[in-house]
Design an enzyme around this catalytic site. Structure first.
Site, PDB file in Angstrom:
ATOM      1  NE  ARG A 121     141.287  58.261  28.756  1.00  0.00           N
ATOM      2  CZ  ARG A 121     142.555  58.187  29.185  1.00  0.00           C
ATOM      3  NH1 ARG A 121     143.040  59.107  29.992  1.00  0.00           N
ATOM      4  NH2 ARG A 121     143.345  57.212  28.780  1.00  0.00           N
TER       5      ARG A 121
ATOM      6  NE  ARG B 265     144.219  49.713  36.774  1.00  0.00           N
ATOM      7  CZ  ARG B 265     145.182  50.378  36.199  1.00  0.00           C
ATOM      8  NH1 ARG B 265     146.369  49.836  36.075  1.00  0.00           N
ATOM      9  NH2 ARG B 265     145.009  51.606  35.757  1.00  0.00           N
TER      10      ARG B 265
ATOM     11  NE  ARG C  89     145.512  48.553  21.064  1.00  0.00           N
ATOM     12  CZ  ARG C  89     144.865  49.705  20.833  1.00  0.00           C
ATOM     13  NH1 ARG C  89     143.554  49.707  20.654  1.00  0.00           N
ATOM     14  NH2 ARG C  89     145.527  50.845  20.775  1.00  0.00           N
TER      15      ARG C  89
ATOM     16  CD  GLU D 257     143.456  45.043  15.308  1.00  0.00           C
ATOM     17  OE1 GLU D 257     143.964  46.089  14.869  1.00  0.00           O
ATOM     18  OE2 GLU D 257     142.678  45.023  16.254  1.00  0.00           O
TER      19      GLU D 257
ATOM     20  CG  HIS E  28     141.607  48.931  15.425  1.00  0.00           C
ATOM     21  ND1 HIS E  28     142.691  48.337  16.027  1.00  0.00           N
ATOM     22  CD2 HIS E  28     141.241  49.954  16.247  1.00  0.00           C
ATOM     23  CE1 HIS E  28     142.973  48.972  17.152  1.00  0.00           C
ATOM     24  NE2 HIS E  28     142.096  49.958  17.297  1.00  0.00           N
TER      25      HIS E  28
END
Ligand code: NAI
Ligand SMILES: O=CC(=O)O
Length: 335
Positions: free
Chosen positions: A164, A185, A247, A276, A297
């Site tokens: 997305r 993938r 991440r 983090e 973030h």
């Protein structure tokens, strides 16, 4: 007529006011008014008593905590898109459903990714910092050779994880005149590939060696841990930039820092970090020198996204307790 008991919902962090208000109408809810991150013992205690836990991505809900959860805990309705902090397989084994909040934050996170794609090569943070710290008269005016960055238009972006957010980044990148490359993938639909005029790279190594900007947009899973490894960082061109809004642990951060320090890559735009909220001080140093732009973030940090994420949490809880499969159920063992 008897009314079914409202589910006991435990929310680990303060949420936007309209979300908390709606939750209070619908559920028997425990809120975290002072927004203090909860200790492991407090989480365990909540999971021992509640029907539903609403954690955020900063709560680590691992197999040990899930094992100890009370028999009432039926649903972990995470207030986050990524659920790398929840052991979804352990939850499934215990019959606990896990949900997340996808889609509603896609465009805002893609905007922030594009902001980083622009910020590092165009030295946006450096320029803004200069003026915000300048004494009156310190800026001598426009200068043909000062603050020169690198052009974005006409360059190649390589998106790692074309889901997305990755696809939304691709749309923005195309609009900025970048050619879109991606590794995923699997291939995206032929329609979307055609719309973005995107080139699919089955080999991540080959793509990394050929693009000017790498944008990391895949989730953190066991398979993507240090996907951008020391070896792969070496494949990148010395003029290339890397942006990460997924991440921190998808990139080998230590290796990336070395590459930045040794000018083996040109710069990094990072919204996420391996440990983090602790940030490696060497990254802070690189940010001072203009080699990195660091954000705390903030990818989905708009009022609209956060309210919509809350609405998703509420819909997931209501659907579950109405006896249906919640719309944003995260399936175990997918990655
Ligand atoms: N910085 C921020 O504030 C935010 C960060 N995120 C992060 O962005 C991630 C992606 O979000 P979405 O795009 O919504 O997820 P998504 O599930 O739509 O897309 C992820 C894509 O990564 C691909 N992928 C997974 N494993 C892969 C692998 N080993 N190699 C190559 N491709 C792989 C998947 O096939 C999928 O196309 C989230 O998991 C979350 O960690 C999400 C929202 C906000
Ligand atoms: O990083 C944010 C998320 O919702 O995932």
């Amino acid at each position: 007529m008897t009314h079914p008991k409202k589910p006991d919902v435990f929310v680990t962090r303060k949420l936007p006011a309209p979300v908390e208000a709606r939750m209070q109408e619908l559920f028997s809810v425990t809120l975290n008014r002072d927004d203090r991150p909860l200790s492991r013992d407090e989480l365990a205690d909540a999971m021992g008593r509640a029907d539903v836990l609403v954690p955020t991505l900063t709560d680590r809900i691992d197999a040990e905590l899930i094992e100890k959860a009370g028999p009432r805990l039926k649903l972990i309705a995470s207030f986050s898109n990524g659920v790398d902090n929840v052991d979804v397989n352990a939850a499934a084994k215990k019959g606990i459903t896990v949900t997340n909040t996808p889609n509603v934050l896609t465009e805002d996170t893609a905007d922030m990714t594009m902001a980083l794609v622009l910020a590092v090569p165009r030295r946006l943070a450096e320029g803004a910092r200069f003026l915000s710290r300048a004494e009156p008269g310190e800026w001598q005016g426009w200068n043909p050779t000062w603050m020169l960055g690198r052009r974005i238009w006409g360059k190649r972006i390589g998106i790692v994880g074309m889901g997305r957010i990755g696809t939304a980044v691709g749309r923005r990148a195309k609009a900025f005149g970048l050619s879109v490359n991606y590794h995923n993938r699997g291939r995206i639909s032929p329609e979307t590939e055609a719309e973005l005029e995107a080139t699919y790279w089955d080999s991540l190594d080959q793509m990394l060696a050929r693009v000017d900007i790498v944008s990391v947009n895949c989730p953190s899973t066991p398979a993507t841990y240090h996907l951008i490894s020391a070896r792969r960082l070496q494949l990148m061109r010395p003029e290339a930039y890397i942006v990460n809004t997924s991440r921190g642990d998808v990139i080998d951060e230590e290796a990336m820092i070395r590459c930045l320090e040794e000018d083996r890559i040109a710069g990094a735009g990072l919204d996420v970090f391996e440990n983090e909220p602790d940030i490696n001080p060497r990254l802070l140093e690189l940010a001072k020198n203009g080699k990195a732009v660091l954000l705390p973030h903030m990818g989905s940090a708009t009022l609209e996204s956060r309210v919509d994420m809350g609405d998703k949490v509420i819909i997931n809880i209501r659907t579950y307790f109405d006896g249906h499969r919640p719309p944003n159920r995260v399936l175990p063992g997918r990655d």
